[in-house]
Write a protein that holds these residues in place. Structure first.
Motif, mmCIF file in Angstrom:
data_model
loop_
_atom_site.group_PDB
_atom_site.id
_atom_site.type_symbol
_atom_site.label_atom_id
_atom_site.label_comp_id
_atom_site.label_asym_id
_atom_site.label_seq_id
_atom_site.Cartn_x
_atom_site.Cartn_y
_atom_site.Cartn_z
ATOM 1 N N TYR A 87 0.526 -1.067 -0.032
ATOM 2 C CA TYR A 87 0.334 -0.261 0.229
ATOM 3 C C TYR A 87 0.979 1.312 0.138
ATOM 4 C CZ TYR A 87 -4.081 -2.827 1.624
ATOM 5 O OH TYR A 87 -4.812 -3.840 1.270
ATOM 6 N N THR A 88 0.600 2.119 -0.827
ATOM 7 C CA THR A 88 1.166 3.550 -0.923
ATOM 8 C C THR A 88 0.312 4.342 0.125
ATOM 9 O OG1 THR A 88 2.422 3.189 -2.443
ATOM 10 C CG2 THR A 88 1.712 5.784 -1.473
ATOM 11 N N ILE A 89 0.502 5.019 0.755
ATOM 12 C CA ILE A 89 -0.309 6.625 2.746
ATOM 13 C C ILE A 89 0.227 7.433 2.106
ATOM 14 C CG2 ILE A 89 -0.667 6.426 4.616
ATOM 15 C CD1 ILE A 89 -1.340 3.460 3.683
ATOM 16 N N SER A 90 -0.571 8.321 1.768
ATOM 17 C CA SER A 90 -0.328 10.181 1.725
ATOM 18 C C SER A 90 -1.006 10.702 2.374
ATOM 19 C CB SER A 90 0.166 9.892 0.308
ATOM 20 O OG SER A 90 -1.448 9.857 -0.412
ATOM 21 N N ALA A 91 -0.374 11.863 1.829
ATOM 22 C CA ALA A 91 -1.700 13.146 2.832
ATOM 23 C C ALA A 91 -1.073 14.357 3.008
ATOM 24 C CB ALA A 91 -1.393 12.735 4.518
ATOM 25 N N TYR A 92 -1.981 15.691 2.184
ATOM 26 C CA TYR A 92 -0.877 17.257 2.565
ATOM 27 C C TYR A 92 -0.589 17.023 3.706
ATOM 28 C CZ TYR A 92 -2.762 16.116 -2.449
ATOM 29 O OH TYR A 92 -3.072 15.485 -3.748
ATOM 30 N N ILE A 93 0.363 17.804 4.388
ATOM 31 C CA ILE A 93 1.029 18.605 5.074
ATOM 32 C C ILE A 93 1.332 19.950 5.265
ATOM 33 C CG2 ILE A 93 1.701 18.392 7.454
ATOM 34 C CD1 ILE A 93 1.809 14.881 6.619
ATOM 35 N N LYS A 94 1.187 20.912 5.685
ATOM 36 C CA LYS A 94 1.639 22.197 6.154
ATOM 37 C C LYS A 94 2.034 22.264 7.598
ATOM 38 C CE LYS A 94 1.155 26.734 4.374
ATOM 39 N NZ LYS A 94 0.016 27.698 4.325
ATOM 40 N N GLN A 95 3.429 22.862 6.987
ATOM 41 C CA GLN A 95 3.423 23.658 9.214
ATOM 42 C C GLN A 95 3.024 24.733 9.331
ATOM 43 O OE1 GLN A 95 7.150 25.642 8.730
ATOM 44 N NE2 GLN A 95 7.202 26.378 7.145
ATOM 45 N N VAL A 129 13.833 7.127 8.418
ATOM 46 C CA VAL A 129 12.567 5.984 7.923
ATOM 47 C C VAL A 129 12.785 4.967 8.751
ATOM 48 C CG1 VAL A 129 11.719 5.266 5.693
ATOM 49 C CG2 VAL A 129 12.754 7.278 5.693
ATOM 50 N N GLN A 130 11.992 4.843 9.450
ATOM 51 C CA GLN A 130 12.216 3.135 10.206
ATOM 52 C C GLN A 130 11.898 2.417 9.536
ATOM 53 O OE1 GLN A 130 9.733 3.748 13.903
ATOM 54 N NE2 GLN A 130 11.311 5.136 14.558
ATOM 55 N N THR A 131 11.913 0.972 10.155
ATOM 56 C CA THR A 131 12.218 -0.041 8.965
ATOM 57 C C THR A 131 10.340 -0.199 8.998
ATOM 58 O OG1 THR A 131 13.700 -0.881 9.424
ATOM 59 C CG2 THR A 131 12.431 -2.487 9.118
ATOM 60 N N GLY A 132 10.221 -0.855 7.968
ATOM 61 C CA GLY A 132 8.774 -1.169 7.071
ATOM 62 C C GLY A 132 8.158 -0.142 6.448
ATOM 63 N N VAL A 148 3.257 14.050 0.927
ATOM 64 C CA VAL A 148 4.149 13.518 1.682
ATOM 65 C C VAL A 148 3.240 12.327 1.706
ATOM 66 C CG1 VAL A 148 4.966 12.934 4.323
ATOM 67 C CG2 VAL A 148 4.796 15.222 3.151
ATOM 68 N N SER A 149 4.069 10.060 1.222
ATOM 69 C CA SER A 149 3.808 9.690 0.928
ATOM 70 C C SER A 149 4.847 8.054 0.822
ATOM 71 C CB SER A 149 3.654 9.464 -0.175
ATOM 72 O OG SER A 149 4.564 9.314 -1.163
ATOM 73 N N GLY A 150 4.863 7.519 1.835
ATOM 74 C CA GLY A 150 5.489 6.318 1.875
ATOM 75 C C GLY A 150 4.639 5.064 2.035
ATOM 76 N N GLN A 151 5.350 3.631 1.925
ATOM 77 C CA GLN A 151 4.822 2.766 1.196
ATOM 78 C C GLN A 151 5.206 1.305 2.298
ATOM 79 O OE1 GLN A 151 6.038 0.889 -2.794
ATOM 80 N NE2 GLN A 151 6.926 -1.161 -1.692
ATOM 81 N N ILE A 152 4.080 0.805 2.098
ATOM 82 C CA ILE A 152 4.524 -0.601 3.081
ATOM 83 C C ILE A 152 3.851 -1.662 2.602
ATOM 84 C CG2 ILE A 152 3.549 1.040 5.863
ATOM 85 C CD1 ILE A 152 1.190 0.225 5.288
ATOM 86 N N THR A 153 4.189 -2.990 3.347
ATOM 87 C CA THR A 153 3.367 -4.306 2.329
ATOM 88 C C THR A 153 3.119 -4.594 4.233
ATOM 89 O OG1 THR A 153 4.938 -4.680 1.183
ATOM 90 C CG2 THR A 153 3.834 -6.052 1.352
ATOM 91 N N THR A 154 1.855 -5.436 3.856
ATOM 92 C CA THR A 154 0.981 -5.589 5.348
ATOM 93 C C THR A 154 2.084 -7.222 5.659
ATOM 94 O OG1 THR A 154 -0.826 -6.361 4.177
ATOM 95 C CG2 THR A 154 -0.879 -4.691 5.084
ATOM 96 N N GLY A 155 1.788 -8.162 6.545
ATOM 97 C CA GLY A 155 1.447 -9.088 6.765
ATOM 98 C C GLY A 155 0.589 -10.517 6.472
#
Length: 362
Positions: A87-95, A129-132, A148-155
């Protein structure tokens, strides 16, 4: 209702960027821009606080409780995903009052379990970036927003939580609860695959965007099935599981330029429905990259080149005579989305010389 028009994109300066071609995608996060419904908020959430990336007054602000000590600034939602799936998780974020943020998962017993990655919202850079997590990205938009986005793989455990957090520094999880810790958030998304596609708004149910299909009949321009030359200017990331088409003649993708068609990272010109066929590896990409590709072919004479490099040639072909359509950035009957941009494509019903191909793609 469906939109019968190409997805035209613009850059941060509002200048024309190109045609966006994406696969179908489903946003699995409900109320993905209404963080007051179904989201666990730690702090004080103000809906419709600021102008969002889409120009509407719909971005939320979340600020710490001001209770003293330390704690979290967070919007977090429970989600059920499929097992052993990327899965790719993303969100729009502003300081706001905080210049760091992180996206994290928790409550999964395997797969991503509890994992986070941080971004600097002042500099637009990726932190720890932590493991996972993998394939982490931060893309700048107008008015200091970032996607901002990143990828995870479920178990095997499919039930967990996804959260957007404010942070005081890289690789820190707690903030001071003094009323001065806040970020702006909008447009959260969880989708299958390895790329964050365009945001799909959701409410009480998941929502799906159809794949982009841009095509034109070959009868609408001076197309020649026996002799052709093409110059394409496009950009994409080679991180999908299937071949990604820059362009393809149909009905059977008889001639096409694709990424990953001959292996990961490979840019190739391929031709089906021809005696001998064509399968030329003409270059490679790494990450998101803009490339120019030129191809030319006639009977027993095909050539292809990427970015003015070495010409790949084939001297035993007979072009197919059944092409009726040209597809840009996709394929009519399968998942072949470029998941990127097409800036221009040039066609000539003649065989460009190899020198022309090199010059036009340099």
């Amino acid at each position: 209702a469906a939109v019968i028009a190409p997805a035209i994109s613009y850059d941060r300066a509002n200048s024309l960027y190109g045609i966006l071609s994406e696969p179908a995608a489903t946003n699995l996060l409900l109320y993905s821009r209404d963080f007051s419904t179904g989201w666990q908020d730690s702090g004080t959430l103000t809906a419709n606080y600021a102008v969002a990336p889409d120009g509407t007054q719909s971005a939320a602000r979340i600020v710490d409780s001001g209770a003293g000590g330390t704690g979290y600034v967070i919007a977090r939602r429970a989600v059920t995903l499929a097992a052993s799936t990327t899965y790719t998780i993303s969100a729009y974020i502003k300081q706001d009052q905080l210049t760091y943020a992180y996206i994290g998962t928790d409550s999964f017993t395997d797969g991503p379990i509890t994992a986070r990655f941080w971004v600097n919202l002042a500099s637009g850079t990726i932190g720890t970036v932590q493991t996972g997590w993998s394939n982490v990205s931060i893309v700048g938009l107008s008015d200091d927003w970032y996607r901002v986005s990143g990828q995870i793989t479920t178990g095997s455990d499919t039930a967990g939580r996804i959260g957007i957090f404010g942070a005081e520094a890289d690789n820190t999880v707690l903030v001071n609860l003094d009323g001065t810790s806040s970020i702006l958030i909008w447009g959260a998304q969880a989708e299958t695959g390895t790329v964050a596609t365009s945001y799909v708004p959701t409410y009480a149910a998941t929502a799906t965007r159809a794949k982009d299909l841009v095509n034109i009949l070959t009868s609408a321009f001076p197309y020649s099935a026996s002799v052709s030359s093409w110059i394409s200017d496009s950009a994409a990331a080679d991180n999908q599981d299937t071949e990604q088409y820059v362009w393809a003649t149909m009905p059977n993708a008889n001639a096409r330029v694709g990424l990953s068609g001959l292996g990961a990272g490979v840019v190739a010109f391929l031709m089906n429905g021809a005696v001998g066929g064509v399968s030329e590896n003409i270059g490679s990409i790494s990450g998101f990259q803009r490339i120019k590709v030129g191809v030319a072919y006639q009977t027993d004479d095909a050539a292809a080149v990427m970015d003015g490099g070495t010409v790949g040639a084939d001297a035993t072909i007979t072009p197919a005579a059944t092409d009726t359509s040209l597809y840009l950035g996709n394929h009519a009957s399968s998942t072949r989305a470029l998941n990127g941009y097409i800036y221009s494509i040039t066609y000539l019903p003649r065989r460009m010389t190899n020198a022309e191909l090199i010059a036009r793609t340099s």
